[in-house]
Structure formats: structure tokens, C-alpha cells
Design an enzyme around this catalytic site. Sequence first.
Site, PDB file in Angstrom:
ATOM      1  N   CYS A   1       0.841  -1.206   0.000  1.00 19.58           N
ATOM      2  CA  CYS A   1       0.000   0.000   0.000  1.00 19.58           C
ATOM      3  C   CYS A   1       0.872   1.251   0.000  1.00 19.58           C
ATOM      4  CB  CYS A   1      -0.904  -0.007   1.225  1.00 19.58           C
ATOM      5  SG  CYS A   1      -2.025   1.420   1.274  1.00 19.58           S
TER       6      CYS A   1
ATOM      7  N   CYS B   1       0.405   4.935   6.741  1.00 23.91           N
ATOM      8  CA  CYS B   1      -0.257   4.774   8.033  1.00 23.91           C
ATOM      9  C   CYS B   1       0.717   4.092   9.000  1.00 23.91           C
ATOM     10  CB  CYS B   1      -1.523   3.937   7.880  1.00 23.91           C
ATOM     11  SG  CYS B   1      -2.669   4.585   6.638  1.00 23.91           S
TER      12      CYS B   1
ATOM     13  N   CYS C   1     -19.359  -6.393   3.305  1.00 21.11           N
ATOM     14  CA  CYS C   1     -18.649  -5.162   3.649  1.00 21.11           C
ATOM     15  C   CYS C   1     -17.341  -5.145   2.876  1.00 21.11           C
ATOM     16  CB  CYS C   1     -18.393  -5.092   5.155  1.00 21.11           C
ATOM     17  SG  CYS C   1     -17.533  -3.583   5.690  1.00 21.11           S
TER      18      CYS C   1
ATOM     19  N   CYS D   1     -19.386   1.945   7.891  1.00 18.25           N
ATOM     20  CA  CYS D   1     -18.624   1.320   8.975  1.00 18.25           C
ATOM     21  C   CYS D   1     -17.371   2.161   9.154  1.00 18.25           C
ATOM     22  CB  CYS D   1     -18.281  -0.127   8.621  1.00 18.25           C
ATOM     23  SG  CYS D   1     -17.213  -0.958   9.835  1.00 18.25           S
TER      24      CYS D   1
ATOM     25  N   ARG E   1     -18.066  -2.564  17.361  1.00 20.86           N
ATOM     26  CA  ARG E   1     -17.304  -3.803  17.174  1.00 20.86           C
ATOM     27  C   ARG E   1     -16.010  -3.772  17.983  1.00 20.86           C
ATOM     28  NH1 ARG E   1     -16.645  -4.441  11.577  1.00 20.86           N
ATOM     29  NH2 ARG E   1     -18.573  -5.625  11.573  1.00 20.86           N
TER      30      ARG E   1
END
Length: 334
Positions: free
Chosen positions: A68, A72, A143, A203, A275
Site C-alpha cells: 500500500c 499509516c 462489507c 462502517c 465492534r
Amino acid sequence: MLKVSPQKPEDFTSANNLEERWSVDEAKKIYNFPFNDLLFEAQTVHRRCFDPNAVQLSKLLSIKTGGCPEDCGYCSQSAHYPTGLKASKLLQVEKVVAEARKARDSGATRYCMGAAWRSPKDRDIGMVVAMVEGVRALGMETCMTLGMLSPEQAARLADAGLDYYNHNIDTSERFYSAIISTRSFADRLETLAHVRDAGIKVCSGGILGMGETVDDHIAMLVTLANLPVPPESVPINMLIPIPGSKLADAAPVDPIEFVRAIALARILMPETHVRLSAGRSDMSDEMQALCFLAGANSIFVGDTLLTTENPGEDQDAVLFRRLGLKAMPLGASE
């Protein structure tokens, strides 16, 4: 009996300000309730909207791993850090559907698919759409988490019948730039708006334990609660430090602070699935039990979350028996 704080959470609602249902000051007052009072209030809110002993079971599959371009600081899949994870190509549709079938047969009702992209290329959307259609044909909720989306991409996923799109805001706006520099906090919110405008359920949650403060926990949850429509699902993750990543040596979040964040999420967003997400493998049974008492009612099952460890299904089954919990049936979230 101990008297609850002079103002209860329901007294903090801002009925005359639809753009800001909750202020940070209001949320901070709730967060700082005595612990027993906070959990009592959270459980009271939870029982108004959900079966208190039912937990939604979801399964997460990495459909495209590693490489990626985002930086992050918490992620094993970032190409910016020497985490040792090799990049892979997008899985074939048949493989994804076969894995979803196994998840359904083991009790999962929602299937989540994640790709390590900054944003999907239009040429990949066709395969992603086929995955959504294949999983939906199994009778499961679907999802996807694919990074940033354009309005056109969100519309294509909506047309395919995608139920939920995950795009976490990760932390507070204040702390965000300390963790990620390759996209902005506003970029996150823009994708959430595209998803919502397309008619897909949202979400979105965050990660605790990245070096942020309690005030950042509160601000993150207030941001989510004050979206035009609060997310239908809010994953709260406990950081799993990844060797080689920017946050490899991050100090663990205090367990009581984590439980308080779960409780605050439940009070600010009563009808949302909260969650208990990444990090459960490092939580004691007692900590997880407190999180369920505080209003968490969704978990990922299986021994892997994308690229990190998760308690196995046998461990979860034992914990559920000890706590008298049961799997939430499909459709109970509607």
C-alpha cells in the site's frame, strides 16, 4: 445506592442542534463518569436498542495484501515500512466466495473484504463487484474496505448490493497527521460522504494505543456521532504493534481507558453496532467481558484479521459459553 452524576447522558442531547448532536465537553463529562455509573448507563442504552446477550459475528478476509502506498504508521501493509510483508495480487472471485462460504457455515453473518489500496482502480471494480454479488448470494451481509472511493465507484458498489463500506477515521483530527501524511482527515470524511450518498451503510471507527490522548479518543467518537447519519458500525481497535512499522514500540493503551471508550461509543451512538475489533488476542477474557458490558456487540471471528492475529473460533466459543453470549442472527441489525 450510588447516585449517578447530576446529569445523565440523555440530558446531554442537543435536540436543537442537528449538526452537532454532541459536543466534546458533553462527551467528556460522560466519559469521566465514575466507572460503574458509566457502564450502567452504557448497558442501559444498549438494552434499549439490542439484545444484551447477542453478538454479531463477522469474518474479515484480505483480498489484496501489502504494497500500500499510504504511510499509516500502524499498518503492516504500508510500503513505507520494513514490516516483512510481501505484496500480493487481488484474489480471484471464486477463492473469495469459497472462503465466505466457510465463514457462513461457521456462524458468521457478515463478510468483510479488505484490499491494501490507496483507492481502487476502475479496472479492479469489476472483480470487486463480482465478489460482492457472490457473497450476497450466500445469504451474508457484505462489507468492503478498499481505501478512498470516488462517487462513481461508490455508486457501482451500491448497485452491486454492497451492504457496508468500511473507512476508518483512525483517530481525532488533531492527532491524525502524527500517524498519516499521505491523506488528510478531510479525505476520510469525503469518502464516508460518497458512501452515504450512494446508499451504502457506513462502517467507521478508529484505533486506540497509537500515542494519542484520552481527549483524542473522545474527539474521534464525537466526530463519528456527529456525522449527518452516525455510522451503522463502529469498530474500535486496540493497536497491535507491528515490528518495522512506525508504531512498533508504542505503549499499550490502558485497559480501563479502552473500556471507557467502548461505553462512550455506545452512549453517543445507541443504534450502532460497536465492534470489539483488532487487539482481542492481547485482551484478557475479563477485559473483553467488560467491553461487552459496556455495549460492544460485534466481533471478528477466525484466527486472522487481514495480517494480524485474532482469537481462534474455539477460544471465542469458550468465552461466549462462560458469559452466556450467543451469535446474533442475520437481519437482527436491521
